[in-house]
Each structure stands twice: as C-alpha cells, then as structure tokens.
Design a protein around this motif. Structure first.
Motif, PDB file in Angstrom:
ATOM      1  N   SER A  82       0.984  -1.202  -0.066  1.00 56.78           N
ATOM      2  CA  SER A  82       0.043   0.209   0.064  1.00 56.78           C
ATOM      3  C   SER A  82       0.923   1.198   0.131  1.00 56.78           C
ATOM      4  O   SER A  82       1.958   1.305   0.516  1.00 56.78           O
ATOM      5  CB  SER A  82      -0.724   0.118   1.436  1.00 56.78           C
ATOM      6  OG  SER A  82      -1.580   1.227   1.031  1.00 56.78           O
ATOM      7  N   VAL A  83       0.439   2.274  -0.785  1.00 57.68           N
ATOM      8  CA  VAL A  83       1.247   3.372  -0.835  1.00 57.68           C
ATOM      9  C   VAL A  83       0.277   4.678  -0.789  1.00 57.68           C
ATOM     10  O   VAL A  83      -0.701   4.574  -1.188  1.00 57.68           O
ATOM     11  CB  VAL A  83       2.081   3.460  -2.008  1.00 57.68           C
ATOM     12  CG1 VAL A  83       3.260   2.471  -2.130  1.00 57.68           C
ATOM     13  CG2 VAL A  83       1.227   3.442  -3.442  1.00 57.68           C
ATOM     14  N   THR A  84       0.816   5.795  -0.447  1.00 54.47           N
ATOM     15  CA  THR A  84       0.035   6.999  -0.425  1.00 54.47           C
ATOM     16  C   THR A  84       0.628   7.947  -1.502  1.00 54.47           C
ATOM     17  O   THR A  84       1.956   8.576  -1.234  1.00 54.47           O
ATOM     18  CB  THR A  84       0.047   7.701   0.863  1.00 54.47           C
ATOM     19  OG1 THR A  84      -0.266   6.963   1.771  1.00 54.47           O
ATOM     20  CG2 THR A  84      -0.720   8.871   0.753  1.00 54.47           C
ATOM     21  N   PRO A  85       0.257   7.886  -2.491  1.00 50.91           N
ATOM     22  CA  PRO A  85       1.087   8.365  -3.860  1.00 50.91           C
ATOM     23  C   PRO A  85       0.934  10.194  -3.969  1.00 50.91           C
ATOM     24  O   PRO A  85      -0.079  10.733  -3.549  1.00 50.91           O
ATOM     25  CB  PRO A  85       0.353   7.966  -5.206  1.00 50.91           C
ATOM     26  CG  PRO A  85      -1.101   7.556  -4.706  1.00 50.91           C
ATOM     27  CD  PRO A  85      -0.984   7.244  -3.341  1.00 50.91           C
ATOM     28  N   ALA A  86       2.095  10.710  -4.208  1.00 53.58           N
ATOM     29  CA  ALA A  86       1.918  12.063  -4.521  1.00 53.58           C
ATOM     30  C   ALA A  86       1.415  12.131  -6.002  1.00 53.58           C
ATOM     31  O   ALA A  86       1.357  11.540  -6.892  1.00 53.58           O
ATOM     32  CB  ALA A  86       3.298  12.619  -4.352  1.00 53.58           C
ATOM     33  N   ASN A  87       1.242  13.642  -6.357  1.00 51.87           N
ATOM     34  CA  ASN A  87       0.754  14.008  -7.654  1.00 51.87           C
ATOM     35  C   ASN A  87       1.613  13.510  -8.580  1.00 51.87           C
ATOM     36  O   ASN A  87       2.955  13.762  -8.552  1.00 51.87           O
ATOM     37  CB  ASN A  87       0.625  15.468  -7.526  1.00 51.87           C
ATOM     38  CG  ASN A  87       0.175  15.932  -9.224  1.00 51.87           C
ATOM     39  OD1 ASN A  87      -0.990  15.253  -9.693  1.00 51.87           O
ATOM     40  ND2 ASN A  87       0.680  17.041  -9.457  1.00 51.87           N
ATOM     41  N   GLY A  88       1.363  12.884  -9.664  1.00 49.69           N
ATOM     42  CA  GLY A  88       1.999  12.373 -10.643  1.00 49.69           C
ATOM     43  C   GLY A  88       2.746  11.132 -10.831  1.00 49.69           C
ATOM     44  O   GLY A  88       3.298  10.351 -11.453  1.00 49.69           O
ATOM     45  N   ASN A  89       2.551  10.508  -9.541  1.00 54.31           N
ATOM     46  CA  ASN A  89       3.177   9.294  -9.120  1.00 54.31           C
ATOM     47  C   ASN A  89       2.420   7.947 -10.001  1.00 54.31           C
ATOM     48  O   ASN A  89       1.407   8.121 -10.092  1.00 54.31           O
ATOM     49  CB  ASN A  89       3.267   8.958  -7.696  1.00 54.31           C
ATOM     50  CG  ASN A  89       4.208   9.554  -6.785  1.00 54.31           C
ATOM     51  OD1 ASN A  89       4.298   9.439  -5.688  1.00 54.31           O
ATOM     52  ND2 ASN A  89       5.124  10.316  -7.368  1.00 54.31           N
TER      53      ASN A  89
END
Length: 436
Positions: free
Chosen positions: A112-119
């Motif tokens: 599980s990840v918390t993506p940043a904008n553009g990831n």
C-alpha cells in the motif's frame, strides 16, 4: 415433382401481415429470390436474399451448428457462445491499454502506498491530484474477491476526505502511446469509434465519470456511468465516437489519455457525451469519491478497443504483459521486491575492477534492458545494503559513488566514480523510467 410457377408464394394465413412470410421475385427480375415479412405482394422487409453471389441474412442468424464448406462469411459482429467478436478487433491487440487487469506492480510489489501527484501506482496507472495525501492505493486493497476471471484489481481508499474546490482534481489515468492508437485516425474524417469496458466496485453509488483527451488537452470527451449497488462488482460499457478534429499524436508521445475521476471541481467538469475544447474529465454533479473518508474505488478488466462492440477481455500471457510494461518502466530487482534503498542484492548489477593495484580510472558496465524502451529513460540507482544510491562493495564494507552515461533506449552505462582497490567488485540496483 410439382412446379409452382409464381412470382409470389405466401407462407402463413394469419390476419396480421407481420406474422406471414412471402417468397418472391422482384417485379423487375434481378437474379435474386427473396423471403420477406408480410403478405404476398406487400412485404415490408427482406429477411433472406439468395442469388448467385450467396445468401444474405438481414438481422440475426442463429444456428446451433454450422458445418460443411461454408466459404466466406461477412458480419459486422459475431456472437459465439455468448461472446461478441467484432470485425475490427478479431486479429489480436484489441485492448490498447497495458496492465489493465492489474497483475503487474513493479514499483510497489503489492504494498500500500500514498502516492503524490504524478506518481505511478500499479504499472501504467498514474495518480494525479491537486491536494496531497488524500488516497492510498494498493493492488487488491481490502482483499475482496475480484470479478470472475480476474485475480487482481487496483484499489483506492480515501485516507482524508476533502470537499473539492473549483480547481481541485483527483484522477486515476493511463496514457496510451500514440503508436498504439494511430489506426484510430482521430483528428480526421475517418476517425473510428472506440468502446471502453471495465469492472468497477465502490462503497458509494450514483453517477461516476471519466474522460478521454489528447496530449494538449484541447480536445476532451467526458463520459459517465452509474454504480447502482455499493460494494458490488459491476461491469460498464461505454462507446465513444471518434474525434474528427484536433491534433492526436501517432508517434511515441501521448496518443490518448484515459482518466477516471475520483472528484473534481467545476474547472474540470462538463456535461457528458460530446467532444469539446476544454480540459474536462468529470461530469457536472457526479460522485466525488474523495469527499467521503474511507470510501473505496476498485477497478479491473479495463479494455479500450476500436469499434462499437465490447468484446471479451483480451487475455495476454504474463511474460508479454510484463514486457509491455517494461517499455515504460523496468528494474533490476526481482518482481516480488519493491524498489527501495537497502532492499537486497538479488538481481543486482555487478562491476569488477580486475586490476592488481589501486585504480583511479572509473569502472563501468553496460546495463542491457530486456526490451527497447519508449525513450531514453531516467535512471535511478539503489544501494543494495545501505540507504544511499551508491555502489556497495561486494564485501559489504563500503560504498562508491554511482554515475550514469550514454543512456539510450536499449542500454545505459553505469559506472563507479571512485578509486578502486585491486580486484574490487561492487553491486548496485537500478530502475529506468520512460513513462509518457
């Protein structure tokens, strides 16, 4: 044998003409015999036409078995055992999307990840957002049972709800390379329609939306779909007419952008169902997933294909799908290992000094990619046994600076930018990114 010498033979005696059929020859003979609906001399439509060229059936031909030498058969679409086979998509590579059954997750290996904008999340699926830390993303998040025939899905969960402002946006998208959609001829009078189909599940119900756009975002189409039951997989099918205007790239740039909206403000909202010149992918008044804390949005089996018929999901073997993903992103790590510093040596690149004394000349190796990449990639290096991006001494006793050169679409030079001792050897992990 008796001979019936007549231009019209009616079959049926019902008082309702539409329940009768007539076998007839046209008033002006043209070499055909026709079976039409209606009474003798007053048919309303041909069902079957027979001439020297063959047999033409208007409507649906249903047969339990077709056998013998059938010759050529022509049909706009064919249904076999309940599965549609479209004439424009019968020869392979029907689905222009990659990793749309969500099997491949090179970057995160299922974490599980918390993506940043553009990831990028799962391979080829990018997240874009105007505010940070609002979603977590994971392959098979929540561990629900996928739709029949699938083993994986991309799961998104709202980590922190937000009421979207006019310029806010939260998107899951895939950008399709122009080389893979050139045959659609968008931007010309010959533009082909496409059909989008997918399985979706959400904790919310109502009208959801998404959109298609060109690389410049000056041609866009908003579509909508409804989810009627919460926490239930539902399959959706949307047909979009091809865009006859605008500039659509047919090279290795962005050909078509497919976006699923998770919430957007008025700046990016429009009515659904037509092409426009405004960058929009959200239907006005649609469901804002990001507006509900803990809300979920799961998706899999996404297919983007030419034509107006949704055909069965195109299954590709894992090796082929992985190679298609690697055109845009690849790594030296095992597929079961997420990219990170200090993540171990399996699969790492190795360089040897092979000298009898200390060497101040940089030692390098050629990293040969498994496939040709879309463009010269950006390379990131990872220390297998430390938290920096350096080469690691094979004895695990020290590090040496890493550098790259001569980066191309097929290979790159990775070298050790340090003084080496006699017979030194070093290892390093790497990733290469050439996303659209």
């Amino acid at each position: 044998m008796s001979t019936i010498n007549s231009k019209n033979v009616q079959v049926g005696t019902s008082g309702v003409a539409a329940q009768n059929f007539t076998l007839y020859q046209p008033a002006t003979p043209d070499g055909t015999v026709r079976l039409g609906v209606g009474n003798s001399g007053a048919t309303t439509g041909d069902v079957v036409t027979v001439n020297s060229a063959g047999v033409t059936v208007t409507g649906t031909l249903t047969a339990t078995t077709l056998s013998g030498s059938l010759g050529a058969a022509t049909a706009t679409s064919l249904t076999v055992n309940g599965n549609n086979i479209s004439a424009v998509n019968s020869l392979g590579f029907r689905n222009r999307l990659i990793n749309s059954d969500m099997r491949i997750d090179q970057r995160n290996a299922g974490a599980s990840v918390t993506p940043a904008n553009g990831n990028y999340t799962l391979d080829r699926w990018q997240y874009e957002a105007s505010q940070a830390s609002k979603f977590t993303v994971q392959r098979n998040a929540g561990s629900v049972t996928p739709p029949a025939g699938f083993t994986n899905y991309l799961g998104m969960t709202v980590a922190s709800a937000v009421s979207v402002g006019a310029s806010d946006y939260f998107i899951l998208e895939q950008r399709i390379e122009g080389l893979n959609v050139a045959d659609l001829a968008w931007g010309t009078a010959s533009a082909s329609s496409i059909t989008l189909s997918f399985w979706v599940r959400s904790s919310l119900t109502g009208t959801f939306s998404g959109g298609l756009a060109n690389s410049a975002y000056n041609r866009a189409y908003v579509f909508s779909y409804s989810i009627s039951s919460a926490n239930t997989w539902e399959q959706k099918t949307i047909t979009v007419p091809g865009d006859t205007t605008g500039t659509w790239l047919t090279d290795n740039g962005i050909g078509v952008q497919l976006r699923f909206s998770l919430g957007a403000g008025s700046t990016y909202s429009a009515s659904a169902g037509s092409w426009g010149t405004t960058a929009a992918w959200n239907v006005t008044g649609g469901v804002s997933v990001v507006g509900t804390n803990g809300a979920t949005f799961y998706i899999t089996g996404v297919q983007f294909e030419a034509g107006t018929v949704a055909t069965p999901f195109e299954r590709r073997d894992y090796g082929r799908e992985l190679m298609m993903c690697q055109r845009y992103f690849l790594k030296t790590f095992d597929q079961s290992v997420a990219i990170a510093q200090n993540a171990g040596r399996n699969g790492s690149l190795r360089a040897y000094a092979w000298t009898t004394s200390a060497n101040t000349v940089p030692i390098g190796i050629t990293w040969q990619y498994p496939v040709e990449m879309r463009a010269a990639p950006t390379i990131t290096t990872y220390n297998p046994n430390n938290t920096n991006s350096s080469w690691r001494n094979n004895g695990n006793t020290g590090d040496a600076g890493a550098a790259t050169a001569e980066i191309g679409t097929r290979n790159a030079l990775l070298y050790i930018n340090a003084t080496l001792g006699a017979t030194d050897s070093f290892v390093i992990q790497a990733s290469a990114t050439a996303e659209l």
